[in-house]
Structures are given as C-alpha cells and as structure tokens.
Scaffold this active site. Sequence first.
Site, PDB file in Angstrom:
ATOM      1  N   CYS A 129      -3.444  63.960  39.963  1.00  9.89           N
ATOM      2  CA  CYS A 129      -4.678  63.980  39.179  1.00  9.89           C
ATOM      3  C   CYS A 129      -5.661  64.937  39.848  1.00  9.89           C
ATOM      4  CB  CYS A 129      -5.243  62.566  39.022  1.00  9.89           C
ATOM      5  SG  CYS A 129      -4.088  61.387  38.282  1.00  9.89           S
ATOM      6  N   ASP A 184      -2.186  65.121  27.962  1.00 11.82           N
ATOM      7  CA  ASP A 184      -3.169  65.068  29.038  1.00 11.82           C
ATOM      8  C   ASP A 184      -4.406  65.871  28.647  1.00 11.82           C
ATOM      9  OD1 ASP A 184      -4.577  64.968  31.387  1.00 11.82           O
ATOM     10  OD2 ASP A 184      -2.886  65.511  32.665  1.00 11.82           O
ATOM     11  N   HIS A 216      -1.308  61.436  31.394  1.00 12.57           N
ATOM     12  CA  HIS A 216      -2.068  61.703  32.611  1.00 12.57           C
ATOM     13  C   HIS A 216      -1.983  60.483  33.532  1.00 12.57           C
ATOM     14  CE1 HIS A 216      -5.141  63.423  35.187  1.00 12.57           C
ATOM     15  NE2 HIS A 216      -5.747  62.246  35.181  1.00 12.57           N
TER      16      HIS A 216
END
Length: 248
Positions: A129, A184, A216
Amino acid sequence: MPMIDIPTRDGTADAYLAHPGDGAPHPAVLFCMDAFGLRPHLKSMADRLASEGYTVLVPNVFYRYGRAPVVELPEFINPAERPELVQAVGPAARTLTPEGAMRDAAVYLDWLAASPLTGDGPVGVTGYCMGAGLALRIAGTHPERIAAAAGFHGARLATDAPDSPHLLAGRITAELYFGHADQDSANPADQIARLEKALTEAGVEHRSEVYEGALHGFTQADTAMYGAEPTDRHWVALLDLFARRLTD
C-alpha cells in the site's frame, strides 16, 4: 522475535526484527508497512520472509505520532469499519513527509548494515500500500545500497505531484517488481502506465504485473481485502526477486 528501538533525528522508531534464529548473518530486507501499521499480521509476514533466509526490519514509520499500534485496530478489518479506521490513521500518516521518510530510511539502512545478523551485501526492500511508494522512493534515494525493491497494491506511485515517487526512476539501479491490484482506486490504470513509462525510459530493470481480480490490500489477511491467490503470487514473485539479487 523482538521489538527494538532505533534512534533517529526526530525521535525513536519502534520496529520489529525477524530473523531465521540461527544467529548467523543473512541478507537484509527493509519491510515498509501499510497505513494500518505495525501489527500482528505484518509481523507474521516478516516472519515468513525471515524463514526464507533473510533478516527483516519492519519499522513503525509513524513513530513521530506514537508507538505501534498508533490506532486501536480490530483483529479483522471489515468493509464497514475501514473508512473510519483510514480516517483515524490520517493524523499519523501526515507526520511522515517524503523528506522525513528518506532521512529515516538512511537510519534504518545504517542499522541493518551495523547488525551482526546481516551480511555485508546489498539490501532488499518490500512495501505494501503506502509502503510500496516508500520502497520506490528508497530505491531512488539510496541506489548504492538497494539491489532489489518490490511494491504490492501500491498507492499513489505515479501521480502528477512534483514529489511523486516515480520521478526518482532515473536514479534507480535496483531491480524492481510491482504487483498491482486491478481493482484499486488508489492506483488507477493511468498511474500504472505512467510508472511503467518512467521506469522503461530510465532503463530500470523491472517487471510490473496487474493481478486480475485483486483488491487494494490483497496481501493483508487481517482485512476483507485479502485474496489468497494474489497473495501466493506475491510471495512467489518477491522470493524470486530476492533470491536472484540478494543471495549468492
């Protein structure tokens, strides 16, 4: 495995250290956390990586805000709770500037270099991330020290901001790997293309793959975004990269 403290210019960073446990030196890996921070699941990921023969350091990059966990997290993050938790993490995230992050990275790399548990070879970096952006930035800021860097379900890797991580592509000497989630919103197709273009034009050795059906945060088993198949694929790619670039 122990929690340790690492002094920095701005305070003391708490960090998790994972090691095979044999007392021998192993290739060093800097593990860049996601926004939910240093918690049991990230420690288990570091342990998994260490079991493959690496010494893994997972710093709490939000240490300026507080020690980990910087916000109270449930054992499992479901979709209903996620927006509130993301909002709660916001103040901690805002304490980490690109400049501060790279000052910290130099300290973490120095700590790894000085540790008797690491070899004298180059370092690998992996990030998740927001940590994927940190991994990319570290590879471009400390090219003489990083031989391999990977990022998974990264966020804001190639924006139009003047300090976007992809703008460091021309300085990178490491081999890179990116595993993108195709669902995402934090890393849309245009940013994936912009990153690919920057790396290709800079002559960076890299591989960038879009994981079909992945969300995500797909590696994070303590969240509803987790996907077993893309996570397994991530481990194969990451371990292949590190085996080729960090080991003899």
